[in-house]
Design an enzyme around this catalytic site. Structure first.
Site, PDB file in Angstrom:
ATOM      1  N   GLY A   1     -48.811 -27.877   7.948  1.00  0.00           N
ATOM      2  CA  GLY A   1     -49.620 -28.952   8.488  1.00  0.00           C
ATOM      3  C   GLY A   1     -50.410 -28.451   9.673  1.00  0.00           C
ATOM      4  N   GLY A   2     -50.994 -29.384  10.413  1.00  0.00           N
ATOM      5  CA  GLY A   2     -51.824 -28.994  11.531  1.00  0.00           C
ATOM      6  C   GLY A   2     -51.064 -28.316  12.652  1.00  0.00           C
TER       7      GLY A   2
ATOM      8  N   VAL B   1     -43.659 -25.257   7.191  1.00  0.00           N
ATOM      9  CA  VAL B   1     -42.361 -25.702   6.689  1.00  0.00           C
ATOM     10  C   VAL B   1     -41.877 -24.695   5.649  1.00  0.00           C
ATOM     11  CG1 VAL B   1     -41.065 -27.526   5.540  1.00  0.00           C
ATOM     12  CG2 VAL B   1     -42.922 -28.124   7.102  1.00  0.00           C
TER      13      VAL B   1
ATOM     14  N   LYS C   1     -38.779 -26.204  10.012  1.00  0.00           N
ATOM     15  CA  LYS C   1     -40.113 -26.500  10.524  1.00  0.00           C
ATOM     16  C   LYS C   1     -40.373 -25.596  11.724  1.00  0.00           C
ATOM     17  CE  LYS C   1     -42.833 -30.638  11.766  1.00  0.00           C
ATOM     18  NZ  LYS C   1     -42.710 -32.102  11.996  1.00  0.00           N
TER      19      LYS C   1
ATOM     20  N   ASP D   1     -46.838 -43.386  13.780  1.00  0.00           N
ATOM     21  CA  ASP D   1     -47.676 -42.739  12.762  1.00  0.00           C
ATOM     22  C   ASP D   1     -47.086 -42.931  11.370  1.00  0.00           C
ATOM     23  OD1 ASP D   1     -49.890 -41.352  11.847  1.00  0.00           O
ATOM     24  OD2 ASP D   1     -48.966 -39.384  12.096  1.00  0.00           O
TER      25      ASP D   1
END
Length: 475
Positions: free
Chosen positions: A21-22, A26, A42, A132
């Site tokens: 992701g940003g 992972v 992560k 979120d």
């Protein structure tokens, strides 16, 4: 430059990468002392690990989730640093996201979300607001339980975390953010998560994101159960004072509706306009025009997509993408129109990898389908690059100005200069969340367009910091 990430964190060995992701990568984790327990590791990206505030937020997520225990919250086993790399070790959730549940009968959707609402209530009672919530943060465990994940930008009314979570940085995802999240984030409380839950259920039951229509469910999907509609509209009230006060209150309302619905036989069938079962023409189509070896490679995944339950469709989507060969494009493209709405995203993702000219027309036809339009646009752009149809498909995906957010990455990938000009012109008026989304999409731009965005946004990104600076640094 090769990224030097740790091969082991604590007792857990870091294996192959599962995604990124940003902010983080992972990987699959393997604990020699618990070989029967699937794990995910992560790892914060090196560029993000240089930002003290991001590191604090990342480690706070580990501290929070290790303290919170609930069957519908992702479980963290360990967190800390390995050298300069912050990490979290958590349970692996292999069942995919709740997105595969699009178009299910309303009662089925409600049942799926009751557990996550209980988990959120536990978090809220501990002073934690997720901030979120969205479909990609609701993942299925191997046993079918739906779990809330990714508390990385949560608001935590606790000790040292207060300085970070009370900053004025706007956080959340457009489409699921409550109205108050666009203002002073310090005024956000648990009712913002209630709004997000309402937005998710509205979208999945009607097929249309609430942010795009802001109308009662029956206006979008005729036949929507009126009792459920009233509950959703209260959860989506723009004024927090008029909104359902808590996740548990929303859960109780939905459970009461579910009891009445079950007694009266409501909500157990898909709403008009949803196709969830496969008719005979589809089954015939699945059996014809098969490339050599397709039955062995693709048959199990196609069967699961055509007639399987939600769990099997989730696994089939990834299996199909990995098993498809370049010669399967025409075969898969021919299935698009006949495949149930809730499974078309899987075919679009596979066609992005192996589709050719024959896939473009059916994919373009899906741009009006709210379930799969983003995947269709992504697939069109990737195929166009692969077969040399960039100019034609750039024209087909173009819109006036910035257009719809879900087309941004595809338009950028095809080098849409008009999108870049519109972005630069609109930049001063965009909110923080939109700027982050635009910068993420701009990563797909070819040079020199990408450089123009990088240069134009640089001063603001350095000044504002936070998520904008993170997104800009990845350009």
């Amino acid at each position: 430059m090769t990224l030097m990430l740790p091969r082991q964190v604590g007792s857990v060995r870091v294996r192959e990468r599962l995604g990124e992701g940003g902010m983080a990568f992972v990987h699959r984790g393997e604990d020699p002392y618990r070989p029967d327990r699937p794990l995910a590791v992560k790892l914060l990206r090196p560029e993000a690990a240089r930002d003290a505030e991001l590191v604090q937020r990342f480690l706070r997520e580990g501290q929070l989730l290790k303290a919170l225990r609930h069957p519908h919250l992702v479980e963290v086993q360990d967190f800390g640093r390995s050298g300069s790399t912050p990490y979290l070790v958590m349970e692996l959730l292999p069942g995919g996201s709740v997105k595969a549940c699009l178009g299910e009968p309303p009662a089925t959707l409600v049942r799926r979300l009751l557990g996550p609402m209980e988990g959120l209530h536990v978090a809220h009672e501990a002073g934690v607001v997720h901030r979120d919530l969205k479909p990609s943060n609701l993942l299925f465990a191997a046993d079918g339980r739906l779990k809330v994940t990714d508390f990385g930008v949560c608001l935590w009314e606790g000790a040292e975390a207060t300085r970070v979570t009370r900053s004025r940085m706007v956080v959340g995802t457009v489409g699921y953010m409550a109205p108050e999240q666009h203002g002073d984030p310090r005024r956000v409380d648990r009712r913002a998560d209630v709004y997000a839950l309402g937005a998710i259920l509205f979208e999945f039951a009607t097929g249309t994101p609430y942010a795009q229509v802001q109308l009662p469910p029956a206006s979008v999907r005729p036949g929507f159960p009126p009792g459920l509609a009233a509950i959703l509209m209260q959860a989506l009230a723009p004024d927090p004072g008029r909104r359902t006060p808590s996740a548990m209150a929303l859960r109780d309302q939905l459970e009461a509706w579910l009891e009445r619905a079950e007694a009266a036989g409501w909500g157990e069938q898909p709403l008009p306009g949803f196709q969830t079962s496969v008719d005979q023409p589809t089954r015939t189509l699945l059996k014809r025009a098969e490339p050599e070896g397709a039955s062995e490679r693709l048959g199990p995944y196609l069967d699961a997509l055509a007639s399987g339950g939600v769990g099997s469709r989730r696994a089939a989507a990834e299996g199909l993408r990995q098993a498809a060969h370049s010669g399967d494009g025409a075969y898969l493209a021919g299935l698009l129109e006949q495949t149930p709405e809730s499974a078309r995203f899987a075919l679009a993702n596979a066609l992005a990898e192996v589709g050719g000219e024959e896939a473009l027309a059916p994919l373009l036809g899906l741009l009006e389908d709210p379930f799969v339009r983003q995947e269709a646009a992504e697939a069109v752009s990737r195929i166009a690059l692969r077969i040399g149809r960039v100019d034609a498909m750039r024209s087909r995906l173009a819109e006036p100005g910035l257009g719809n957010v879900w087309r941004w990455s595809a338009r950028a990938r095809l080098g849409d200069g008009s999108w870049v000009e519109s972005l630069l012109a609109a930049w001063p008026s965009l909110g923080e969340a939109q700027r982050v989304q635009a910068l993420e999409a701009a990563r797909e731009l070819p040079e020199p367009l990408r450089g123009r965005v990088r240069e134009a946004a640089g001063t603001e990104a350095q000044r504002r910091g936070g998520r904008i600076r993170e997104a800009w640094a990845r350009l």
